[in-house]
Write a protein that holds these residues in place. Structure first.
Motif, PDB file in Angstrom:
ATOM      1  N   LYS A 206       0.822  -1.204   0.000  1.00 43.75           N
ATOM      2  CA  LYS A 206       0.000   0.000   0.000  1.00 43.75           C
ATOM      3  C   LYS A 206       0.860   1.260   0.000  1.00 43.75           C
ATOM      4  CE  LYS A 206      -3.739  -2.517   0.392  1.00 43.75           C
ATOM      5  NZ  LYS A 206      -4.653  -2.699  -0.752  1.00 43.75           N
ATOM      6  N   ARG A 207       0.418   2.267  -0.699  1.00 43.82           N
ATOM      7  CA  ARG A 207       0.943   3.624  -0.624  1.00 43.82           C
ATOM      8  C   ARG A 207       2.465   3.706  -0.833  1.00 43.82           C
ATOM      9  NH1 ARG A 207      -2.866   7.010   0.902  1.00 43.82           N
ATOM     10  NH2 ARG A 207      -1.342   8.642   1.420  1.00 43.82           N
ATOM     11  N   GLY A 208       2.950   2.974  -1.844  1.00 42.50           N
ATOM     12  CA  GLY A 208       4.358   3.057  -2.191  1.00 42.50           C
ATOM     13  C   GLY A 208       5.300   2.356  -1.248  1.00 42.50           C
ATOM     14  N   ARG A 209       4.786   1.419  -0.463  1.00 47.60           N
ATOM     15  CA  ARG A 209       5.654   0.732   0.497  1.00 47.60           C
ATOM     16  C   ARG A 209       6.333  -0.507  -0.092  1.00 47.60           C
ATOM     17  NH1 ARG A 209       1.094   1.573   4.101  1.00 47.60           N
ATOM     18  NH2 ARG A 209       1.437   3.420   5.401  1.00 47.60           N
ATOM     19  N   GLN A 210       6.063  -0.836  -1.350  1.00 40.37           N
ATOM     20  CA  GLN A 210       6.759  -1.980  -1.947  1.00 40.37           C
ATOM     21  C   GLN A 210       8.262  -1.719  -1.927  1.00 40.37           C
ATOM     22  OE1 GLN A 210       4.736   0.108  -3.583  1.00 40.37           O
ATOM     23  NE2 GLN A 210       5.249   0.365  -5.754  1.00 40.37           N
ATOM     24  N   LEU A 284       6.703  -4.668 -12.862  1.00 41.45           N
ATOM     25  CA  LEU A 284       8.094  -4.258 -12.753  1.00 41.45           C
ATOM     26  C   LEU A 284       8.298  -3.193 -11.686  1.00 41.45           C
ATOM     27  CD1 LEU A 284       8.975  -4.113 -16.569  1.00 41.45           C
ATOM     28  CD2 LEU A 284       9.330  -6.010 -14.969  1.00 41.45           C
ATOM     29  N   ILE A 285       7.238  -2.434 -11.360  1.00 38.78           N
ATOM     30  CA  ILE A 285       7.369  -1.388 -10.345  1.00 38.78           C
ATOM     31  C   ILE A 285       6.520  -1.643  -9.108  1.00 38.78           C
ATOM     32  CG2 ILE A 285       8.065   0.468 -11.914  1.00 38.78           C
ATOM     33  CD1 ILE A 285       5.155   1.343 -12.044  1.00 38.78           C
ATOM     34  N   LEU A 286       5.554  -2.572  -9.190  1.00 37.79           N
ATOM     35  CA  LEU A 286       4.653  -2.785  -8.060  1.00 37.79           C
ATOM     36  C   LEU A 286       4.997  -4.015  -7.218  1.00 37.79           C
ATOM     37  CD1 LEU A 286       1.202  -1.867  -9.681  1.00 37.79           C
ATOM     38  CD2 LEU A 286       2.675  -0.444  -8.229  1.00 37.79           C
ATOM     39  N   LYS A 287       5.728  -4.968  -7.771  1.00 38.91           N
ATOM     40  CA  LYS A 287       6.133  -6.119  -6.961  1.00 38.91           C
ATOM     41  C   LYS A 287       7.143  -5.670  -5.918  1.00 38.91           C
ATOM     42  CE  LYS A 287       8.176 -10.728  -7.051  1.00 38.91           C
ATOM     43  NZ  LYS A 287       8.647 -11.871  -7.858  1.00 38.91           N
TER      44      LYS A 287
END
Length: 318
Positions: A206-210, A284-287
């Motif tokens: 959530k909210r860029g915490r990947q 590529l950016i969300l995992k």
């Protein structure tokens, strides 16, 4: 650095183009293999055999970029380009009268599962699921398939590689347009076909915490040197900075280095539409890739770029 001949399979890509002049400046003979603009073309197995026989180091980098839409055609080519070239190198080593001492072959840290709870290391990491993981597993299986008793093999599980060009090029442009904010995951409709193909990215962090694990291209080159010099290192080796960050911190660092003050968060729906437009995938950016270099750290490797800001500044010449 060793002085023996080096064979680079897949020399035309980002990593190959960085390694080639570096190795030649060190006085090493380098033979390149690629589909074009190389000493040898893939498919010329006799020439590959001659180059590998008597070499000291083989580096396998070949493979179609995963920065594409995962259509059936592209998925097949992603597999084929990795497996066929790896088998070509393996066969050459098996037939060699004087096989190389070391074979370092590309793999990917994407082999690990989406991780928000703890970092993945070579000893404790858990293998994930889905198309990208199956590619990585098949790639490593091809590397270790043949009996090569005198050649030490390393599967270099690389994280996102930073440097001049590469992944940072498009991010520079987005940041300058005020679109360099954190990438936020969320709900997005997933078709039955994508689920069956293993290409569906389900909502995660959530909210860029990947987590964002990365490594500078210069450190990858130095890791390969280090691997050649350290016979105790074999099997999977994580090529990752010891200081991963999360996506929010990564994008904030990019903006700070470029002097871009504005960067609102990018919601998933916007990312998906953008990915369709530029023919790539949001996985590529969300995992969440949270990877640590356990083996390298234990062996005493020292990173030239251990922290993100220094790596980004060098990549942008700031």
């Amino acid at each position: 650095m060793n002085t023996g001949r080096v064979v680079i399979g897949g020399s035309s890509g980002f990593m190959g183009q960085y390694l080639l002049p570096r190795l030649r400046e060190a006085g090493r003979e380098v033979v390149t293999i690629s589909r074009s603009n190389a000493d040898i073309a893939w498919g010329d197995q006799d020439a590959i055999d001659r180059a590998v026989d008597g070499s000291s180091l083989v580096i396998g980098l070949a493979g179609k970029s995963v920065n594409c839409r995962y259509t059936a055609e592209n998925r097949a080519e992603i597999f084929r380009s990795r497996l066929d070239t790896t088998k070509a190198l393996s066969g050459a080593i098996a037939r060699a009268e004087n096989p190389p001492a070391v074979w370092v072959n590309s793999s990917t840290a994407t082999i690990y599962r989406h991780a928000e709870d703890r970092p993945m290391t070579e000893s404790t990491g858990e293998i994930g699921t889905g198309f990208s993981v199956e590619v990585a597993k098949a790639w490593e299986k091809a590397l270790f398939a043949d009996d090569l008793p005198t050649t030490r093999r390393v599967a270099l599980r690389s994280t996102i590689v930073l440097g001049h060009g590469g992944v940072l090029g498009p991010l520079r442009n987005l940041a300058r347009l005020g679109l360099g904010g954190a990438q936020h995951d969320g709900w997005w409709p997933v078709s039955r076909a994508r689920r069956a193909a293993g290409t569906a990215h389900l909502p995660g962090a959530k909210r860029g915490r990947q987590r964002f694990s990365w490594v500078h291209v210069d450190d990858v080159a130095r890791i390969i040197d280090f691997l050649e010099e350290h016979p105790e290192l074999d099997g999977p080796v994580n090529a990752a900075s010891p200081n991963p960050v999360d996506n929010t911190t990564f994008m904030a660092t990019v903006r700070a280095v470029l002097g871009s003050r504005i960067g609102p968060p990018m919601p998933r729906w916007m990312l998906e539409i953008g990915a369709i437009g530029i023919r790539t995938e949001t996985e590529l950016i969300l995992k969440s890739r949270w990877v640590l270099p356990e083996k390298l750290t234990a062996a005493g490797f020292e990173f030239r770029y251990p922290t993100l800001e220094a790596a980004v500044r060098e990549s942008f010449d700031r």
